[in-house]
Design a protein around this motif. Structure first.
Motif, mmCIF file in Angstrom:
data_model
loop_
_atom_site.group_PDB
_atom_site.id
_atom_site.type_symbol
_atom_site.label_atom_id
_atom_site.label_comp_id
_atom_site.label_asym_id
_atom_site.label_seq_id
_atom_site.Cartn_x
_atom_site.Cartn_y
_atom_site.Cartn_z
ATOM 1 N N SER A 129 9.795 24.151 13.952
ATOM 2 C CA SER A 129 9.638 22.867 13.275
ATOM 3 C C SER A 129 9.005 23.058 11.906
ATOM 4 O O SER A 129 8.537 24.147 11.567
ATOM 5 C CB SER A 129 8.755 21.952 14.125
ATOM 6 N N ARG A 130 9.009 21.997 11.153
ATOM 7 C CA ARG A 130 8.426 22.041 9.816
ATOM 8 C C ARG A 130 7.459 20.881 9.644
ATOM 9 O O ARG A 130 7.602 19.839 10.267
ATOM 10 C CB ARG A 130 9.516 21.939 8.760
ATOM 11 N N VAL A 131 6.547 21.098 8.805
ATOM 12 C CA VAL A 131 5.645 19.999 8.474
ATOM 13 C C VAL A 131 5.885 19.679 7.008
ATOM 14 O O VAL A 131 5.775 20.550 6.159
ATOM 15 C CB VAL A 131 4.185 20.395 8.704
ATOM 16 N N VAL A 132 6.276 18.444 6.745
ATOM 17 C CA VAL A 132 6.569 18.058 5.365
ATOM 18 C C VAL A 132 5.677 16.882 4.980
ATOM 19 O O VAL A 132 5.482 15.965 5.766
ATOM 20 C CB VAL A 132 8.042 17.642 5.216
ATOM 21 N N SER A 133 5.112 16.967 3.786
ATOM 22 C CA SER A 133 4.309 15.837 3.316
ATOM 23 C C SER A 133 5.177 14.906 2.500
ATOM 24 O O SER A 133 5.912 15.367 1.622
ATOM 25 C CB SER A 133 3.153 16.331 2.446
ATOM 26 N N CYS A 134 5.097 13.632 2.791
ATOM 27 C CA CYS A 134 5.875 12.647 2.043
ATOM 28 C C CYS A 134 4.942 11.550 1.552
ATOM 29 O O CYS A 134 3.786 11.478 1.961
ATOM 30 C CB CYS A 134 6.923 12.001 2.933
ATOM 31 N N ALA A 135 5.492 10.716 0.717
ATOM 32 C CA ALA A 135 4.732 9.556 0.267
ATOM 33 C C ALA A 135 5.648 8.350 0.274
ATOM 34 O O ALA A 135 6.862 8.497 0.049
ATOM 35 C CB ALA A 135 4.185 9.788 -1.133
ATOM 36 N N ALA A 136 5.100 7.194 0.565
ATOM 37 C CA ALA A 136 5.936 6.007 0.605
ATOM 38 C C ALA A 136 5.135 4.762 0.267
ATOM 39 O O ALA A 136 3.901 4.768 0.380
ATOM 40 C CB ALA A 136 6.559 5.843 1.993
ATOM 41 N N VAL A 137 5.863 3.727 -0.163
ATOM 42 C CA VAL A 137 5.234 2.435 -0.432
ATOM 43 C C VAL A 137 5.585 1.514 0.729
ATOM 44 O O VAL A 137 6.731 1.485 1.184
ATOM 45 C CB VAL A 137 5.754 1.826 -1.748
ATOM 46 N N TRP A 138 4.571 0.836 1.217
ATOM 47 C CA TRP A 138 4.792 -0.012 2.387
ATOM 48 C C TRP A 138 4.324 -1.424 2.095
ATOM 49 O O TRP A 138 3.476 -1.653 1.230
ATOM 50 C CB TRP A 138 3.986 0.504 3.592
ATOM 51 N N ARG A 139 4.842 -2.326 2.897
ATOM 52 C CA ARG A 139 4.355 -3.699 2.829
ATOM 53 C C ARG A 139 3.879 -4.089 4.218
ATOM 54 O O ARG A 139 4.526 -3.818 5.219
ATOM 55 C CB ARG A 139 5.472 -4.651 2.377
ATOM 56 N N LEU A 195 0.853 -1.192 0.000
ATOM 57 C CA LEU A 195 0.000 0.000 0.000
ATOM 58 C C LEU A 195 0.880 1.231 0.000
ATOM 59 O O LEU A 195 2.073 1.165 0.301
ATOM 60 C CB LEU A 195 -0.916 0.008 1.222
ATOM 61 N N THR A 196 0.277 2.341 -0.355
ATOM 62 C CA THR A 196 1.008 3.608 -0.311
ATOM 63 C C THR A 196 0.316 4.521 0.676
ATOM 64 O O THR A 196 -0.893 4.442 0.870
ATOM 65 C CB THR A 196 1.014 4.311 -1.680
ATOM 66 N N THR A 197 1.077 5.406 1.287
ATOM 67 C CA THR A 197 0.473 6.443 2.110
ATOM 68 C C THR A 197 1.112 7.776 1.776
ATOM 69 O O THR A 197 2.263 7.850 1.352
ATOM 70 C CB THR A 197 0.676 6.193 3.614
ATOM 71 N N CYS A 198 0.336 8.816 1.977
ATOM 72 C CA CYS A 198 0.873 10.167 1.996
ATOM 73 C C CYS A 198 0.785 10.607 3.442
ATOM 74 O O CYS A 198 -0.283 10.475 4.058
ATOM 75 C CB CYS A 198 0.043 11.114 1.142
ATOM 76 N N TYR A 199 1.852 11.082 3.986
ATOM 77 C CA TYR A 199 1.824 11.400 5.406
ATOM 78 C C TYR A 199 2.593 12.682 5.679
ATOM 79 O O TYR A 199 3.409 13.122 4.871
ATOM 80 C CB TYR A 199 2.412 10.245 6.219
ATOM 81 N N ASN A 200 2.278 13.275 6.816
ATOM 82 C CA ASN A 200 2.963 14.490 7.228
ATOM 83 C C ASN A 200 4.030 14.138 8.260
ATOM 84 O O ASN A 200 3.736 13.505 9.274
ATOM 85 C CB ASN A 200 1.958 15.452 7.892
ATOM 86 N N LYS A 201 5.212 14.591 7.979
ATOM 87 C CA LYS A 201 6.240 14.490 9.005
ATOM 88 C C LYS A 201 6.283 15.829 9.705
ATOM 89 O O LYS A 201 6.400 16.870 9.073
ATOM 90 C CB LYS A 201 7.601 14.203 8.369
ATOM 91 N N SER A 202 6.123 15.833 10.981
ATOM 92 C CA SER A 202 6.036 17.124 11.649
ATOM 93 C C SER A 202 6.894 17.143 12.915
ATOM 94 O O SER A 202 6.482 17.603 13.948
ATOM 95 C CB SER A 202 4.587 17.419 12.001
ATOM 96 N N ALA A 207 13.010 17.660 -5.270
ATOM 97 C CA ALA A 207 12.711 18.763 -6.189
ATOM 98 C C ALA A 207 11.218 19.049 -6.279
ATOM 99 O O ALA A 207 10.807 20.129 -6.666
ATOM 100 C CB ALA A 207 13.238 18.434 -7.579
ATOM 101 N N HIS A 208 10.402 18.071 -5.915
ATOM 102 C CA HIS A 208 8.961 18.249 -6.128
ATOM 103 C C HIS A 208 8.209 18.182 -4.822
ATOM 104 O O HIS A 208 7.798 17.125 -4.390
ATOM 105 C CB HIS A 208 8.421 17.163 -7.060
ATOM 106 N N GLY A 209 8.046 19.260 -4.187
ATOM 107 C CA GLY A 209 7.288 19.552 -2.971
ATOM 108 C C GLY A 209 6.474 18.458 -2.308
ATOM 109 O O GLY A 209 6.827 17.285 -2.311
ATOM 110 N N ASN A 210 5.393 18.863 -1.724
ATOM 111 C CA ASN A 210 4.620 18.030 -0.819
ATOM 112 C C ASN A 210 3.630 17.144 -1.558
ATOM 113 O O ASN A 210 2.872 17.616 -2.404
ATOM 114 C CB ASN A 210 3.847 18.905 0.164
ATOM 115 N N ALA A 211 3.624 15.893 -1.196
ATOM 116 C CA ALA A 211 2.741 14.949 -1.880
ATOM 117 C C ALA A 211 1.310 15.095 -1.361
ATOM 118 O O ALA A 211 1.100 15.199 -0.157
ATOM 119 C CB ALA A 211 3.233 13.529 -1.654
ATOM 120 N N ALA A 212 0.383 15.132 -2.258
ATOM 121 C CA ALA A 212 -1.020 15.225 -1.872
ATOM 122 C C ALA A 212 -1.687 13.858 -1.915
ATOM 123 O O ALA A 212 -2.463 13.513 -1.044
ATOM 124 C CB ALA A 212 -1.759 16.185 -2.782
#
Lengths: 413, 834
Positions: A116-126, A80-87, A159-164
């Motif tokens: 602090s910063r809030v960054v949106s990331c995306a990842a593939v998980w198992r 599965l994939t998630t988009c998540y905020n790292k904060s 290079a490409h900002g926050n994942a939605a």
């Protein structure tokens, strides 16, 4: 029968992310991602036992951050994939991995521990392979420490900002995903059983101001070569082969467009919803006027979903805490109801006459579900049972409902 | 017979007579019913009145039964009865004797008179016989002479006839010379049969030939004269009459006559057409001319011109107005047509009916020809008139058109009288009806464009004082705008705009109704046609003018909602508000007023179903509701947009400690206040729930709220398959579900509640999408407190504001990385300072 009674499940965290486990076609299974800034976030795997009307759940830890979007691989149940905020606070980051911090180009402000910063990331998980069995052995063991998701790869490109959001290729082999990040659409190829992701092509939205994709959908038609995205009030279509825009519906909604969905059976039909409280149905060949507009919600509509097999059934979720199931017969792939086959016809004249005497079906709201107390941000059809759907409200309440029997039989018979 | 006599003579004493009568009857054995014989007691021999009376038996019986005294009484009674019977009998005999005597006298006198008459009759019969004999003798002597005289007189007549015949050619020639055609024709007619009969004699043949030659010449001349056509109608008719008598074929004559008439009438029509054509072909000149004319007209300032905008449309008919045109048509074409019809009928129909020509079906033929002729010409005339009427586009002065139509219609009545079966008058009426319908349509368009124009005016008026509204409301806080703005530009305040708008629309409707009313005025001939009495009033005026206009108002209002919906407020919100009030006023009073006015003016009898007032009212109310809802939506969105931008564009994680209320919140409060003022100008206050004594000082329950505690206290335990967030949901159970974009009521409080609901819900949803730092949360606390201080007064139920603001602060606390709320006292200080 208790058939039509909704089944309610409560999470202890707030939640926005919901998906059906797309690759699973036998069990009714939904995935929910939680949002918590304080505690480790979780992915709840909700199994619904249709016969006994019981929910079974399993919890997996998602420690990376609060989940804004979740997507299940169409090919592999466990991926599965998630988009998540790292904060995390800066200092925390610094002490943990200075390299990551420098990546984020934040200033070295040691004296401001709260900076602090809030960054949106995306990842593939198992998912761990034994999540299912492990849990079944001790279903009542509340002290059981949940297992953690296994990270396969990040879908991040500095290079490409926050994942939605991250979109899987519909009905694909689970090798291609698209992530929408700020004003970029990135097409990733997953290799080495999804442990490696490389950007194969990108598309960028150009224009005045700070453009940002809010949502998107990968079209299952045209050999999966099209993508539709929403930014602000516009809907755009993209050709993935050339990564160029193929159509654009300016001012599709009076306010922000929140969500999109493709009609699974009619390749040019698209549903959209937004902050003007409307749900609109478009024929992308004529983008001047919507084919149909629904105005049933009394606040923003956050999610719109076509039923996978009966595209007249449309589910919409809104921040007025309501979920509405509409029957859009007139623009469905079966506008005259179920077409009777020839051999069925020959069974008897009576049957035939019954069909003829049936009134033409009209577009209507089938039902309004008011089980939620807070804004409903997500609704999904089950991938296993076409008559079943789940909705998730912000307060963490997941409600599983069924299409009313009467309607189900009318569609089937 | 006896009874009758007795009755007649003894009428003096009816009582006595009755008695006598009765007794006589008794004597003869009859009682009143005449069924004495059947009565059983009459057989009784002791009944003194019965036929079987036996005196012996009776006496014996009496003697046996009665006492002496009774016998004595019986005897006196019997004696008295016998005596009275005797006297009655005497009276009767005497009376009958007298009558017999007088009858005998009469018969004797008659016998004497008859004898005298017989003598006189004998004398008379002898005298008659003598007279007969004398008479026979006289006629016998005169017989011969009488025969001779008869013969002589016959010869004399014959000779006179012959002389006439011989003189005929000469006489005809003379007549021809003197142009006394009538005399010639009559002479010839007299001789014609004789000549025909004796044409086998050479001498007569000669005469006949001469006559024929002369008559041919005459006919030639007559035809020539007829063909020339220059002669007067009387001459012409004389010509025709003579030619008819000369056995000229009537059909040909009819045709010729009609073609003559046609050429004259055609020239009339061409004259009429010429009046239309130059204006149509030279529109540009006309346009210039008309604008000039209008300029001069405007300079003159005609007060009758009720709608300067609509009448300012350049009407292409500038050379002659319609009344002149119709006048000319009537005077030239219709009157000469009438003349033609009269003379034609005189010649071919009335005249022929008397003469021998009637047998040849000439009247029917002639009549048919006349009808086609009239129909043909009338059609052309009508098409010209219709063209002219169609050019009549300006709706300024309706009376001219009505008068023209009236004259047109009135003059056609003459034709109707002359030609009873003709379709011409009906066609004329149809033209009038069409013109009236067309006119009604034009009025509707004029009304509609007037309405749209006034809306544009209102829009402009709204656009200019916009600044002053804002400034006034800012300066005055909650002070009423009326006072502030009245000094500057009076008609620009909303209520005045509304009243002037509705008044001008109403006036316009009234003036249009007055103009249309001319069609049904008493002195207009066509107003008593069934169409104008019934359908024109109900379908024409009421339905397609008044009702259509009202519907148009509602519909155009609704369009403001729809068109502006997607494009985002192309219509100024104030206009929406104003229109909504206008529609509401229409619903409550104006519609019924207008319709009553119409019904009264036109005495509408509704034969066909008409739109009821309630339907229109419902439509107006729906439009008002829609507009107001839309107003709330638009205003809510404007404020929402501000709030959304303010939340989305800020970095809430790294913000500084709040020292002030953010400017955007002040702006929100200001805007809300000005909206409140704006709505207050048009809508009543409405009901609100009682305020708590100290609404502005309410503390926010950022953490005190139990539900938040519950959330944060939730230990890290897997969820049970049941909703565990009981506390949070119990809180919501007791507060009603809030519909954000819901329908509002027609009052200020409801409208304001709607707008604030939308704004705060947006705020909430935006907050939920962000992550906050400690100071971010504190800023939200400050902002919400500030909103709380000012917004509660606008809404119907302040708990609603509390609830939504609670949710906002709660959600931001939830979304906060480092939730450390600000002290309530500090918040209050900051807000009060701001």
């Amino acid at each position: 029968m208790e058939d039509d009674a909704p089944v309610i499940y409560g999470l202890e965290f707030q939640a926005r992310a919901l998906t059906a486990q797309t690759a699973e076609t036998d069990a009714i299974r939904f995935l929910v991602g939680t949002q918590s800034l304080k505690f480790d976030n979780q992915i709840h795997i909700i199994d619904f036992d249709d016969e006994n009307n019981i929910i079974n759940k399993n919890v997996l830890l998602h420690q990376a951050g609060e989940i804004w979007h979740i997507g299940a691989s169409p090919a592999d149940k466990a991926v599965l994939t998630t988009c998540y905020n790292k904060s995390e606070s800066y200092c925390f980051l610094l002490s943990l991995s200075p390299f990551t911090a420098s990546l984020f180009k934040s200033k070295w402000q040691l004296f401001f521990a709260s900076d602090s910063r809030v960054v949106s990331c995306a990842a593939v998980w198992r998912m761990p392979s034994d999540w299912d069995t492990g849990n079944h052995e001790s279903p009542d063991d509340s002290a059981h420490n949940p297992q953690t998701l296994e990270l396969l790869c990040h879908l991040d490109d500095s290079a490409h900002g926050n994942a939605a959001c991250v979109l899987w290729e519909p009905m694909g082999d689970g090798k291609r995903v698209i992530s929408l990040a700020d004003n970029h659409a990135l097409l990733w190829d997953l290799q080495e059983s999804s442990t490696q992701a490389t950007v194969s092509s990108t598309a960028t939205l150009e224009g005045k101001g700070q453009l940002k994709f809010t949502s998107g959908k990968w079209s299952p038609h045209h050999n999966c070569s099209q993508l539709a995205t929403a930014n602000d009030t516009a809907i755009r279509g993209w050709d993935l082969r050339t990564m160029s825009q193929i159509y654009c519906i300016e001012n599709a909604h009076g306010q922000l467009v929140r969500d999109l969905d493709f009609n699974p059976n009619r390749q040019y039909y698209l549903a959209s919803c937004g902050d003007d409280c409307k749900v609109k149905f478009w024929d992308v060949r004529n983008v001047q006027e919507p084919v149909k507009t629904l105005e049933e919600h009394s606040h923003w509509v956050w999610s719109v979903r076509y039923n996978h097999s009966h595209d007249q059934l449309v589910l919409t979720a809104s921040s007025d805490s309501r979920l509405i199931l509409s029957n859009m017969v007139s623009i469905s792939s079966e506008p005259f109801g179920h077409l009777v086959d020839d051999d069925e016809l020959s069974e008897g004249e009576d049957n035939h006459q019954d069909d003829k005497s049936k009134e033409p079906l009209k577009d209507s709201v089938v039902s309004t579900y008011e089980e939620h107390e807070d804004s409903v941000y997500a609704a999904e059809w089950s991938s296993a049972d076409p008559w079943l759907f789940a909705s998730l409200s912000y307060d963490g309440r997941l409600v599983i409902n069924r299409v009313p029997r009467a309607l189900k039989y009318r569609i089937l018979l | 017979m006896m009874d009758g006599e007795a009755e007649g003579s003894v009428s003096a004493d009816s009582g006595r007579k009755r008695r006598v009568h009765g007794m006589l009857k008794l004597y003869y054995g009859l009682n009143e019913e005449g069924k004495a014989p059947e009565q059983p007691e009459s057989l009784d021999p002791c009944d003194i009145n019965g036929p079987h009376f036996d005196p012996e038996l009776y006496l014996n019986k009496l003697r046996r039964e009665c006492s002496l005294a009774e016998l004595m009484d019986q005897e006196t009674c019997m004696v008295k009865q016998i005596r009275s019977l005797d006297s009655d009998m005497q009276t009767l005999v005497y009376e009958n004797y007298n009558k017999f005597i007088s009858a005998t006298d009469t018969i004797r006198k008659m016998k004497n008179d008859f004898k005298k008459m017989e003598d006189e009759m004998d004398c008379l019969s002898t005298n008659m016989a003598a007279i007969t004999e004398f008479s026979a003798r006289i006629s016998g002597t005169l017989q011969d002479q009488h025969v001779q005289i008869t013969k002589l007189s016959g010869v004399h007549t014959l000779l006179r006839k012959l002389q006439f015949l011989f003189e005929l050619p000469a006489r005809l020639n003379k007549c021809l010379e003197l142009q006394a055609y009538a005399q010639a024709v009559s002479s010839h007619r007299r001789a014609r049969c004789v000549l025909q009969q004796y044409s086998h004699l050479p001498s007569f043949k000669g005469i006949q030939d001469d006559c024929h030659a002369i008559m041919d010449k005459l006919a030639q001349e007559l035809r020539q004269k007829f063909r020339d056509g220059g002669s007067s109608a009387k001459d012409l008719s004389e010509c025709v009459e003579l030619l008819l008598q000369l056995d000229e074929p009537a059909e040909e004559l009819c045709d010729k006559f009609l073609s003559h008439a046609r050429s004259r009438l055609e020239s009339d029509l061409q004259g009429l057409e010429a009046e239309i054509r130059p204006t149509a072909s030279a529109v540009k000149d006309a346009l210039a001319a008309s604008t000039q004319k209008q300029l001069s007209g405007a300079a003159a300032g005609s007060p009758t011109d009720s709608s300067p905008k609509t009448s300012a449309l350049p009407s292409p008919s500038s050379k002659t107005d319609i009344l002149e045109f119709i006048d000319r048509g009537c005077n030239e074409f219709v009157s000469s047509l009438c003349l033609v019809i009269t003379s034609y009928q005189e010649l071919f129909i009335n005249h022929a009916q008397t003469g021998e020509l009637a047998s040849k079906n000439i009247p029917q033929m002639a009549n048919g020809k006349l009808h086609t002729f009239v129909d043909d010409l009338a059609t052309r005339y009508f098409s010209l008139v219709e063209r002219r009427i169609q050019e009549e586009k300006g709706v300024g002065d309706n009376s001219l058109l009505v008068r023209a139509l009236d004259r047109f219609h009135r003059r056609l009545q003459a034709v109707a009288k002359l030609l009873p079966g003709s379709a011409v008058p009906n066609q004329g009426t149809e033209i009038v009806i069409r013109a009236a319908m067309e006119r009604v349509k034009q009025y509707l368009t004029a009304l509609q464009s007037f309405y749209m124009d006034s809306l544009t005016d209102v829009r402009q008026a709204l656009a200019t004082p916009r600044l002053s509204v804002a400034s006034a409301s800012v300066a005055g806080g909650g002070a009423h705008l009326g006072g502030a703005a009245s000094g500057r530009d009076a008609p620009n305040s909303l209520p005045e705009l509304l009243s002037s708008l509705s008044a001008s629309i109403l006036n316009q409707i009234k003036s249009v109704l007055a103009s249309v009313h001319l069609f049904t005025a008493k002195d207009i001939t066509f107003s008593n046609k069934p169409y104008f009495k019934g359908e024109f009033c109900s379908q024409g005026v009421r339905e397609s003018l008044v009702v259509s206009f009202i519907k148009f108002v509602c519909q155009s209002s609704r369009q403001f909602c729809e068109s502006a919906g997607d494009k985002g407020g192309s219509t100024p919100p104030a206009l929406l508000l104003l229109l909504s009030r206008l529609c509401l006023d229409y619903e409550t009073s104006t519609i019924s007023y207008i319709l009553t006015l119409t019904d009264e003016q036109f005495l509408v009898q509704h034969h066909s179903p008409v739109t009821p007032v309630t339907t229109l009212c419902a439509e107006a109310r729906e439009a008002a509701q829609k507009l107001l809802n839309h107003y709330v939506k638009v205003q809510g969105l404007i404020i929402s947009q501000m709030l959304r931008k303010s939340v989305e564009t800020r970095d809430w994680v790294n913000t500084i400690e709040p020292r002030n209320v953010r400017a955007v919140m002040k702006r929100v409060v200001e805007d809300t206040t000005s909206i409140d003022v704006q709505v207050g100008l048009l809508y009543e206050e409405g009901v609100r729930k009682a305020h708590s004594s100290d609404s502005s000082k309410r503390t926010f329950s950022v953490y005190s709220s139990s539900r938040q505690q519950a959330r944060y206290a939730a230990s890290y335990t897997p969820s049970a398959p049941m909703d565990t967030n009981l506390l949070s949901n119990i809180h919501k159970l007791f507060s009603e579900r809030i519909d954000i974009f819901s329908s509002v009521e027609f009052n200020k409080v409801s409208v304001m509640t709607g707008i604030i609901k939308i704004s705060l819900k947006t705020f909430l949803e935006c907050v939920r999408l962000r992550t906050f730092g400690r100071y971010g949360l504190q800023q939200i606390q400050v902002d919400c407190h500030y909103l709380q201080m000012y917004l509660w007064r606008f809404v119907s139920d302040e708990n609603l504001v509390h609830f939504l603001l609670d949710e906002i602060v709660g959600s931001s606390a939830h979304r906060c990385l480092d939730p450390a709320p600000m002290e309530q006292s500090v918040i209050e200080v900051i807000c009060e300072r701001g």
